[in-house]
Design an enzyme around this catalytic site. Structure first.
Site, PDB file in Angstrom:
ATOM      1  N   ARG A 151       4.179  -4.576   1.599  1.00 40.55           N
ATOM      2  CA  ARG A 151       2.894  -4.250   0.989  1.00 40.55           C
ATOM      3  C   ARG A 151       3.113  -3.783  -0.450  1.00 40.55           C
ATOM      4  NH1 ARG A 151       0.879  -0.516   6.103  1.00 40.55           N
ATOM      5  NH2 ARG A 151       0.783  -2.206   7.661  1.00 40.55           N
ATOM      6  N   ASP A 165       2.515  -2.567  -4.139  1.00 40.41           N
ATOM      7  CA  ASP A 165       1.478  -1.697  -4.692  1.00 40.41           C
ATOM      8  C   ASP A 165       0.595  -2.426  -5.697  1.00 40.41           C
ATOM      9  OD1 ASP A 165       2.713   0.338  -3.270  1.00 40.41           O
ATOM     10  OD2 ASP A 165       3.817   1.099  -4.999  1.00 40.41           O
ATOM     11  N   ARG A 214      10.068   3.020  -6.973  1.00 42.65           N
ATOM     12  CA  ARG A 214       9.511   3.574  -8.216  1.00 42.65           C
ATOM     13  C   ARG A 214       9.943   5.025  -8.430  1.00 42.65           C
ATOM     14  NH1 ARG A 214       3.320   2.451  -7.540  1.00 42.65           N
ATOM     15  NH2 ARG A 214       3.246   3.644  -9.504  1.00 42.65           N
TER      16      ARG A 214
END
Length: 255
Positions: free
Chosen positions: A51, A53, A198
């Site tokens: 998934r 972002d 991240r």
């Protein structure tokens, strides 16, 4: 009914991520399901390997779906590409084993994060990199990154504070390479937590800026606290590069 495996690339700049949501139809999963439903004539669901972002890109996202299609996979690929927007492309499509699932069968994934270094702004890379004006100590970043390789509890690098499932993951490799003005960080692991890459990147940037010592990384892991780690690097620099369906290192190209 056949099961298909499709490899996709996309510029995620204008999308609210991969996963469909109740409050918007501007997700990649929603767009793709609409196209597949139009082709099939019946509601068709699609599953992605991960998934990504909002704002995150993909070079090798893998998706699976089931469809009653009478013609060849090559013809279906052409049909899909003819309906996709210009910032999404289907690279390949093939019939898979009936029980194949893009996410559940994945053995490893590689994400790449691009940092733009130097005083001049990244005009043509602005949507695909994070600009660091200050000089980064790349060797210190490499030393820090080595602490994350292996099996660890990455709770400190998970943005989901309500995470109830295990936060233990295995990172097989972190590669950091300077390519002219681009500093490219490559993370390969058996799975990644919400915004984990991240946050790892943001922490390594802080090491490169001299705000943290490479020696602190083990302490951050041990803290199991999101507040102990660095900032979350912007999504625009992140790309899902490749998904592996064989054990990593077996029949795969090492970075």
């Amino acid at each position: 009914m056949k099961t298909y495996k499709m490899v996709l690339c996309y510029d995620g700049s204008r999308y609210n991520g991969w996963q469909k949501q109740g409050n918007t139809d501007n997700t990649l999963q929603e767009k793709l399901e609409k196209i597949l439903t139009e082709i099939a004539g019946v509601e068709t669901e699609i599953a992605g390997s991960g998934r990504t972002d909002a704002g995150t890109h993909a070079k090798g996202q893998v998706a699976s779906f089931r469809m009653d299609w009478k013609r060849t996979a090559a013809e279906l690929l052409t049909e899909i590409n003819g309906r996709l927007p210009e910032d999404v492309g289907a690279l390949s499509l093939e019939e898979a084993e009936p029980r194949f699932h893009a996410r559940l069968n994945a053995k490893a994934k590689r994400y790449v994060y691009t940092i733009w270094t130097g005083e001049m702004p990244p005009v043509f890379w602005r949507k695909y990199s994070f600009w660091c004006k200050d000089e980064l100590d790349v060797e210190a970043m490499k030393e820090a990154a080595s602490a994350f390789v292996g099996t660890h509890d990455f709770k400190s690098f998970c943005a989901n504070k309500r995470m109830k499932k295990s936060t233990v993951r295995t990172i097989y490799d972190i590669n950091i390479e300077q390519k002219e003005q681009r500093l490219v960080l490559s993370f390969t692991g058996n799975g990644f937590l919400y915004q984990m890459v991240r946050i790892l990147t943001g922490t390594l940037i802080e090491v490169g800026e001299g705000k943290r010592s490479p020696m602190e990384m083990e302490e951050i892991l041990a803290a199991e606290n999101r507040e102990a780690a660095g900032f979350t690097a912007p999504s625009r620099g992140l790309m899902l590069d490749e998904v592996f369906y064989e054990p990593y290192g077996k029949g795969t190209e090492m970075p």
